[in-house]
Design an enzyme around this catalytic site. Structure first.
Site, PDB file in Angstrom:
ATOM      1  N   ASP A  67      10.242  31.102  -5.437  1.00 17.01           N
ATOM      2  CA  ASP A  67      11.412  31.869  -5.888  1.00 17.01           C
ATOM      3  C   ASP A  67      11.109  32.702  -7.128  1.00 17.01           C
ATOM      4  O   ASP A  67      10.046  32.565  -7.752  1.00 17.01           O
ATOM      5  CB  ASP A  67      12.607  30.926  -6.160  1.00 17.01           C
ATOM      6  CG  ASP A  67      12.199  29.634  -6.868  1.00 17.01           C
ATOM      7  OD1 ASP A  67      11.109  29.603  -7.457  1.00 17.01           O
ATOM      8  OD2 ASP A  67      12.975  28.664  -6.833  1.00 17.01           O
ATOM      9  N   ASN A 136      20.957  18.456  -8.744  1.00 17.59           N
ATOM     10  CA  ASN A 136      21.936  18.435  -7.642  1.00 17.59           C
ATOM     11  C   ASN A 136      21.262  18.423  -6.267  1.00 17.59           C
ATOM     12  O   ASN A 136      21.909  18.629  -5.249  1.00 17.59           O
ATOM     13  CB  ASN A 136      22.896  19.637  -7.753  1.00 17.59           C
ATOM     14  CG  ASN A 136      22.170  20.979  -7.664  1.00 17.59           C
ATOM     15  OD1 ASN A 136      20.969  21.037  -7.395  1.00 17.59           O
ATOM     16  ND2 ASN A 136      22.901  22.059  -7.888  1.00 17.59           N
ATOM     17  N   HIS A 138      18.899  20.530  -5.294  1.00 19.66           N
ATOM     18  CA  HIS A 138      18.461  21.830  -4.765  1.00 19.66           C
ATOM     19  C   HIS A 138      16.941  21.865  -4.620  1.00 19.66           C
ATOM     20  O   HIS A 138      16.218  21.203  -5.362  1.00 19.66           O
ATOM     21  CB  HIS A 138      18.997  23.010  -5.590  1.00 19.66           C
ATOM     22  CG  HIS A 138      18.372  23.221  -6.928  1.00 19.66           C
ATOM     23  ND1 HIS A 138      19.117  23.494  -8.060  1.00 19.66           N
ATOM     24  CD2 HIS A 138      17.085  23.222  -7.346  1.00 19.66           C
ATOM     25  CE1 HIS A 138      18.306  23.657  -9.081  1.00 19.66           C
ATOM     26  NE2 HIS A 138      17.073  23.495  -8.687  1.00 19.66           N
ATOM     27  N   GLU A 143      21.032  26.107  -3.403  1.00 19.56           N
ATOM     28  CA  GLU A 143      22.025  25.230  -4.010  1.00 19.56           C
ATOM     29  C   GLU A 143      22.812  24.494  -2.923  1.00 19.56           C
ATOM     30  O   GLU A 143      22.777  24.887  -1.753  1.00 19.56           O
ATOM     31  CB  GLU A 143      22.991  26.072  -4.866  1.00 19.56           C
ATOM     32  CG  GLU A 143      22.324  26.855  -5.995  1.00 19.56           C
ATOM     33  CD  GLU A 143      21.827  25.974  -7.141  1.00 19.56           C
ATOM     34  OE1 GLU A 143      21.831  24.737  -7.028  1.00 19.56           O
ATOM     35  OE2 GLU A 143      21.421  26.544  -8.171  1.00 19.56           O
TER      36      GLU A 143
END
Ligand code: F6R
Length: 245
Positions: A67, A136, A138, A143
């Site tokens: 990314d 979380n 990800h 997400e």
């Protein structure tokens, strides 16, 4: 899914580096998918040490990164291209032309996403994808709620992710709001996935992954459907799993 339990961050980093090095020796033309963030930094340090000591060569490998922030130039100290060059590539004999990071400043980001998936296909796919995991759950910048079949795409970053990453920026306002990320569909096409997890704050997400239920609310749980995943996790990251045993 193979889970390798280690004591701490340092042992996780050593083990991960050993796996990568033996793969590179075995297949010097392999395609490696790299991640950024705090988790793989120690691994990259070990790769550099090994390269200097033992001469493991990266001259024929190709790499793709997971990314990149939207809007940051490659030479911005917070861009992932900058991170990769400084934390790893500049210290190896890697051919820079064969290293690839999504272009977060492309005029047409959607087009850039399609180019990136095409590039990965042209390279013959990713042989080994290194992943960290967000608090979380990800993976990449996918997400919670991201479709499991998503290709490389533009994402709006969750507030929790921007806050977690603000430590690298001068202020929260400086953290970009968007990024380009390999999609979960793209990540799942990798032949082998190496997930690194360290620290208490990742324990809940890791416990969810290990429970086996696959839910878009915890993106990493999709890894339960991948045929070849190696997880290296330290005691802290495994704390919720270990106490449930
Ligand atoms: C980085 C990436 C992210 C990180 C994750 C964990 O390229 O795609 O998914 O792996 O946010 O970050 P750290 O390692 O800083 O806890």
């Amino acid at each position: 899914m193979e889970i390798i339990e280690v004591q701490d961050y340092e042992e996780m980093s050593q083990k991960a580096a050993q796996i990568i090095i033996s793969k590179v020796i075995h297949n010097p033309e392999m395609v490696i998918g790299f991640a950024t963030g705090g988790t793989p930094k120690g691994t990259y340090r070990h790769l550099i040490e090994d390269h200097q000591k033992n001469g493991t060569s990266y001259s024929r490998i190709s790499s793709v990164n997971l990314d990149e922030y939207a809007g940051l130039e490659a030479n911005s100290p917070n861009s992932y291209r900058y991170y990769m060059n400084h934390s790893l590539f500049n210290h190896l004999d890697i051919n820079m032309d064969q290293t690839h990071v999504p272009n977060g400043t492309a005029k047409q980001l959607e087009e850039e996403c399609r180019r990136y998936d095409g590039l990965i296909d042209e390279l013959g796919g990713v042989d080994l994808q290194i992943l960290g995991m967000g608090v979380n759950g990800h993976i990449g910048f996918n997400e919670p709620g991201t479709s499991f079949t998503s290709p490389t795409h533009v994402v709006e970053l969750a507030e929790s992710t921007r806050k977690a990453n603000a430590r690298y920026f001068e202020s929260l306002e400086d953290v970009p709001t968007h990024a380009v990320t390999m999609g979960i569909g793209t990540i799942m096409k990798s032949k082998h996935i190496l997930l690194l997890v360290s620290g208490n704050e990742k324990a809940e997400a890791l416990a969810n992954l290990q429970k086996g239920a696959v839910t878009e609310e915890v993106p990493a749980t999709i890894l339960n459907h991948h045929p070849q995943v190696t997880v290296i996790a330290d005691k802290q990251a495994l704390s919720q799993t270990l106490t449930r045993r």
